[in-house]
Motif scaffolding. Structure first.
Motif: not given
Length: 596
Positions: A109-121
């Motif tokens: 199982x693969x999970x890709x996490x991507x910042x789209x905009x802003x400064x997420x924490x």
């Protein structure tokens, strides 16, 4: 957290996972569908950041979550937004694609996490368990991996995220993108981001090609495609088995005690799945299932079939309660295994033969049915003759009552009827005569003993007076013509006694667990089939549109629905329900050549 069945399913025909609207993995069994649930919070309530048995990607100050599948695929995308407008996108999938002439579908199982905009924490919460949530896994780790260890197995997380951040569950700012890959305890031979990006592209290509070959109806295309993909995800490539649902112990109704394990292969359910996918033009599932079924029949003592088998073909799937999980919304018990394997259900002979009949007639298949296979099926037909008027537990698997169920007898008739047709195809006139005579005899018996003249209907059991929604299928399996007045009369009786609002109950009499509270979804679909056969298309269309509204945001459906609230209950995703959607859409849709 109070779970619901507003869940998405991802998988690759080896493993499957259920993911909630905030991208928490709430159910994930390893190393296959019927294995130990490494992530099991669906059956164990917890507060965000507490508890165990899940994998979550927590966005600090989250205020919004949206979720959808990438078109025509089993790839899920969740977008989380925080109070400052920062957005994170999570892409979840299980790799499946062609590689070296074979289908590559690892326990992964693969999970890709991507910042789209802003400064997420964000915070990564990875809390696998073993023995049905009994213990949280211990772990060892290296520079780019964590090994979650349980007795006899290891789940390896390979990642380019901070190992410290994962182990200590520390919040951190997401700069660009990161990957979490769960799989077997094997070293990854190439750069993780590039490999998983390739896996995603090839998995998308696989599903796009698979969908492109479907013969879908003109109307409700998206709904049918999603249902077809879902059915495919419930097939186990390694053996050809088809599971009824991904889960165990989701109750049929609130606090009903009707909690069962559906992660096994029911011959009846599998026939319905194979039939639906064949109608869409995809035959591989049938071919794989045929191999599974032939092996099951060969191993069955005297050819006597059980209603359900393990996905590896094993006959014994003993049912036991586990005390380590509280159950869905705390509504235990949680069951592992299913005692239905001990039951006698005579419709299995018809289900087995009907599932195989296609291979004798479908000219697209490379390997077609021959006299050798026909001879094997005749053994099942002989058993159908012996039991067609004998009591059984019926397709609803009554645990405390045995009767001569009319539907079981009809399926025994179907077994003989199809053998006669197959014999004609193979040009075996003596066998045609024999099987036609047997079918005629069983037909006459059912018409004599299954018909209630006072009710003007076929009843649930011989010499009975209660009704059963399965008799809506009499026309569908060819037992009665649509213009036979007994068919219309039986449908009318079922309308009077089993219809509650826009739904059909499977039965209303009290059983081992009391009176049913919720409607078994596929029964309403069977009613739609019957209405179409009777020419009542406008009524059927209204009921179909209502059912579609009861599906969750992804078009997925469980086993039961509360007729008052529309809430879903029962094991999820239920193949019966998705089959009903496909067959109803095919019957009600406009034809492509007349739609414009």
């Amino acid at each position: 957290m109070n779970h619901s069945l507003d869940l998405a399913l991802i998988g690759n025909c080896q493993v499957g996972a259920l993911i909630d609207p905030s991208a928490e993995i709430v159910w994930y069994c390893l190393p296959r569908f019927d294995g130990d649930p490494t992530f099991c919070s669906l059956l164990h309530e917890h507060t965000v950041g507490e508890g165990k048995g899940y994998c979550a990607i927590e966005l600090v100050d989250q205020i919004e979550a949206t979720q959808s599948y990438l078109p025509n695929s089993a790839v899920l995308v969740t977008r989380l937004t925080d109070a400052q407008g920062a957005v994170v996108e999570i892409t979840d999938f299980c790799p499946r694609f062609h590689h070296h002439g074979r289908v590559f579908n690892p326990m992964m199982l693969v999970r890709q996490v991507h910042r789209v905009q802003g400064n997420p924490r964000i915070r990564l919460l990875v809390r696998p368990t073993y023995d049905y949530g009994r213990e949280q896994c211990s772990f060892t780790h290296g520079s780019h991996h964590i090994r979650y260890v349980s007795p006899g197995s290891v789940l390896r997380l390979t990642t380019n995220a901070s190992i410290t951040a994962i182990l200590q569950e520390l919040p951190f700012f997401l700069e660009d993108r990161l990957t979490l890959m769960f799989g077997p305890d094997e070293i990854i031979p190439e750069a993780l981001p590039e490999m998983t990006r390739r896996f995603l592209d090839e998995t998308l290509s696989y599903w796009h090609e698979w969908v492109r070959d479907l013969a879908i109806p003109f109307d409700w295309q998206d709904e049918v495609i999603r249902a077809a993909i879902t059915l495919k995800l419930n097939t186990f490539d390694d053996t050809g088995a088809i599971i009824a649902a991904m889960t165990t112990s989701i109750p049929e109704a609130s606090d009903s005690g009707r909690n069962w394990d559906y992660r096994f292969c029911w011959l009846r359910d599998s026939y319905f799945v194979v039939n639906a996918l064949n109608r869409l033009g995809t035959t591989h599932t049938m071919e794989h299932y045929l191999n599974y079924l032939v092996n099951v029949v060969a191993a069955a003592p005297g050819g006597i079939l059980q209603p359900v088998y393990g996905i590896d073909g094993r006959a014994h799937i003993e049912e036991k309660k586990v005390d380590t999980l509280a159950g869905y919304r705390g509504m235990g018990p949680v069951q592992v295994g299913n005692q239905a394997y001990e039951q006698i259900q005579h419709d299995v002979y018809g289900s087995a033969i009907l599932a195989v009949t296609h291979v004798f007639f479908d000219r697209r298949l490379v390997q077609r049915g021959d006299t050798t296979l026909f001879t094997r099926l005749e053994t099942l037909g002989e058993l159908a003759i012996l039991v067609h008027d004998q009591p059984d537990a019926g397709l609803w698997e009554l645990r405390g009552t045995k009767r001569v169920h009319t539907f079981s007898s009809i399926m025994c008739w179907a077994a003989c009827d199809r053998l006669a047709r197959i014999a004609a195809r193979l040009k075996l006139p003596e066998r045609v005569t024999y099987w036609s005579a047997q079918a005629d005899h069983i037909h006459a018996t059912i018409c004599s003993r299954g018909w209630n003249d006072e009710k003007k209907a076929f009843t649930a059991a011989f010499e009975g007076d209660s009704l059963d929604a399965s008799l809506l299928l009499m026309h569908d399996v060819g037992f009665l013509a649509a213009d036979d007045p007994r068919f219309a009369s039986t449908v009318a009786a079922i309308e009077r006694e089993l219809r509650h609002g826009d739904y059909i109950f499977r039965y209303v009499e009290e059983d081992d667990f009391g009176t049913p509270k919720n409607a078994f979804i596929v029964c309403t679909y069977w009613y739609i089939y019957a209405l179409v056969a009777l020419g009542r298309n406008d009524e059927a269309r209204l009921l179909f549109e209502n059912l579609l509204k009861r599906h969750n945001r992804h078009g997925l459906m469980a086993e039961h629905v509360d007729v008052q609230t529309g809430e879903q209950w029962g094991n999820f995703v239920q193949t019966y329900s998705m089959v009903g959607l496909i067959n109803s859409a095919l019957r009600l849709s406009r034809r492509w050549d007349s739609a414009f």
